[in-house]
Write an enzyme that holds these catalytic residues in place. Structure first.
Site, short mmCIF file in Angstrom:
data_model
loop_
_atom_site.label_atom_id
_atom_site.label_comp_id
_atom_site.label_asym_id
_atom_site.label_seq_id
_atom_site.Cartn_x
_atom_site.Cartn_y
_atom_site.Cartn_z
N ASP A 99 -11.22 -2.74 11.12
CA ASP A 99 -10.13 -3.63 10.69
C ASP A 99 -9.74 -4.61 11.81
OD1 ASP A 99 -10.24 -2.09 8.45
OD2 ASP A 99 -8.22 -1.26 8.61
N ASN A 106 -4.67 -2.03 -4.46
CA ASN A 106 -5.92 -2.11 -3.70
C ASN A 106 -5.81 -1.22 -2.46
OD1 ASN A 106 -8.49 -2.83 -3.06
ND2 ASN A 106 -8.02 -4.95 -2.48
N HIS A 123 -5.25 -9.49 3.18
CA HIS A 123 -4.19 -9.61 4.19
C HIS A 123 -4.73 -9.91 5.59
CE1 HIS A 123 -4.74 -5.03 5.07
NE2 HIS A 123 -5.72 -5.45 4.31
N ARG A 124 -5.85 -9.27 5.95
CA ARG A 124 -6.33 -9.45 7.33
C ARG A 124 -6.92 -10.84 7.56
NH1 ARG A 124 -4.94 -4.89 9.28
NH2 ARG A 124 -5.25 -3.03 8.03
N GLU A 144 -11.34 -5.35 1.15
CA GLU A 144 -10.52 -6.17 0.25
C GLU A 144 -11.32 -7.29 -0.39
OE1 GLU A 144 -9.56 -4.36 2.52
OE2 GLU A 144 -7.41 -4.07 2.65
N ASP A 169 0.81 -1.22 0.00
CA ASP A 169 0.00 0.00 0.00
C ASP A 169 0.85 1.28 0.00
OD1 ASP A 169 -2.31 -1.49 -0.05
OD2 ASP A 169 -3.16 -0.67 1.80
N LYS A 205 0.18 -6.51 1.63
CA LYS A 205 -0.55 -5.23 1.52
C LYS A 205 -0.18 -4.29 2.66
CE LYS A 205 -5.17 -3.36 0.58
NZ LYS A 205 -5.42 -2.29 1.53
#
Ligand SMILES: O=C(O)C1=C[C@@H](OP(=O)(O)O)[C@@H](O)[C@H](O)C1
Ligand SMILES: C=C(OP(=O)(O)O)C(=O)O
Length: 437
Positions: free
Chosen positions: A324, A93, A397-398, A352, A49, A422
């Site tokens: 998040d 993204n 990613h999360r 995402e 990012d 990311k």
């Protein structure tokens, strides 16, 4: 597809020095570019990012250089007058690059093509474009109406008041707050409807202030988030040097690991965020406390260990303020006694991936009973987690990071683990350092 097999690791202890905050890194880079003069940004996050933002600034003619050990960057600002007036920017993204750059470039008197990965072209931007058009910007949709890719044409800022919807993403308001001081005239931003993810606006306001920009937040009829007045005639002033604190969302995985499996005499400690943090996601630790975890905080660290009773308990909570980090609670719920409910998380659907459906699907693979609603998730853990589940990560990613916690009870396979790049390319190395058999 590439995968990572995590064997069951019942013990966790140690200290993690967090990488820089994504939200602060990308805001700081853009604000430094909007300044006249140089800014030394220390402790920048190295990830996809931030790379997208750095590359975009370079394409726009903003000069920057890496200094020292590679985490410090010197940005030579251009006062918002980007030297390159016609450019195509690939923004991956990265919402924190796409939304604020759309706003800044709409006011930059140039022709700019903004695009990203296919998922970015499914993430809404219509509310921001509508607001910018009210201010006089000329923006064209190149694909579906309301979504990237975008073509920005030179426009003249004429409006004094813009209205922006607040209920899909706070990044639209953040973009306007960062860019509209460039307009050179008094402007009022009116937030229509409920504003979500409010702590991210606090980050924006905090950083704008450090770059010399005054914004007055004005309450209307008891709503403190109703209006933002930006006095005209302001310029961005470099703070000279700015330090990026650790990423509080990235902290959530380690703190949850501590809350699930660390003992009080050998806890998990994260450094880089603490009581002094400007990120809302530090409040993730409060959710863990509500689950019974033992949390201690210093100015620049947070420490977590499991409840004295040994087992976490379920919670029922509104997570709109920490969307998040809340994903980590959905996985921590697997280790809690009872049924955990996460409320007011509709924004998960436009990130995402559709995170509500994706989390429900993957939680079921490890044996949980999950109820999925438009804006909520209800998670009841199984008596024992299903071993060897293959967790799909949806280029999110999360999802990869929070499902790694399953390994604290059962072996688990994470598909496409590289997607953590990311925001946290070294995540699995850090996790391996603090977990043991
Ligand atoms: O402004 C920011 O830095 C962010 C705002 C949040 O998005 P929404 O406002 O869309 O919830 C968050 O999910 C994202 O990771 C970062
Ligand atoms: C939603 C996220 O990212 P973005 O900044 O792209 O919105 C995230 O990091 O969880």
């Amino acid at each position: 597809m590439e995968h990572l097999d995590l064997s069951a690791r019942a013990r966790v202890a140690g200290t993690v020095d967090l990488p820089g905050s994504k939200s602060i890194s990308n805001r700081t880079l853009l604000l430094a570019a909007l300044c006249q003069g140089e800014t030394l940004v220390k402790g920048l996050l190295a990830s996809d990012d931030t790379q997208r933002m750095l590359e975009a600034l370079a394409t726009l003619g903003v000069r920057w250089e890496q200094v020292g050990d590679g985490r410090d960057f010197r940005i030579m600002g251009c006062g918002g007058d980007f030297p390159v007036k016609d450019a195509s920017l690939f923004l991956g993204n990265a919402g924190t690059a796409f939304r604020p750059l759309t706003a800044a470039l709409a006011l930059a008197d140039g022709s700019y093509h903004l695009h990203g990965v296919p998922r970015m072209h499914e993430r809404p931007i219509g509310d921001l474009v509508d607001a910018l058009r009210q201010a006089g910007a000329r923006i064209e949709y190149l694909g579906n109406q309301g979504y990237p890719p975008l073509q920005i044409h030179p426009g003249t800022i004429t409006g004094e008041r813009v209205a922006v919807k607040g209920n899909v993403s706070s990044q639209f308001l953040t973009g306007l707050l960062m860019a509209l001081p460039l307009a050179g005239r008094d402007i009022t931003i009116e937030v229509v409807g409920e504003l979500i993810s409010k702590p991210y606006i606090e980050i924006t306001l905090n950083l704008l202030k450090r770059f010399g920009i005054t914004v007055e937040r004005r309450g209307v009829n008891g709503n403190d988030w109703a209006e933002f007045f930006i006095p005209g005639g302001q310029t961005y002033h470099s703070p000279g040097e700015i330090f990026v604190e650790g990423d509080a969302s990235s902290a959530s995985y380690f703190l949850a690991a501590g809350a699930i499996a660390a003992t009080a005499d050998a806890p998990v400690v994260v450094t880089g965020v603490g009581r002094q943090s400007i990120q809302g996601d530090v409040r993730f630790a409060e959710a863990l406390e509500a689950m019974g975890a033992v949390i201690e905080r210093g100015d620049n660290w947070i420490c977590a260990s499991r409840p004295a009773s040994g087992k976490l308990k379920a919670i029922d909570m509104d997570f709109n303020h920490i969307p998040d980090a809340a994903m980590t609670i959905a996985v921590a719920a697997l280790f809690a006694e009872g049924t955990t409910t996460l409320r007011n998380i509709e924004s998960w659907r436009v990130k995402e991936t559709d995170r509500i459906t994706a989390m429900a699907t993957e939680l079921r693979k490890v044996g949980a009973t999950v109820e999925e609603g438009r804006d909520y998730l209800v998670v009841t853990p199984p008596a024992q987690l299903t071993p060897d589940a293959a967790i799909a990560t949806y280029d999110d990613h999360r999802i990869a990071m929070c499902f790694s916690l399953v390994a604290l009870a059962a072996p688990v396979r994470i598909l496409d683990p590289g997607c953590t790049a990311k925001t946290f390319p070294t995540y699995f190395d850090e996790l391996a350092r603090i977990t043991r058999r």
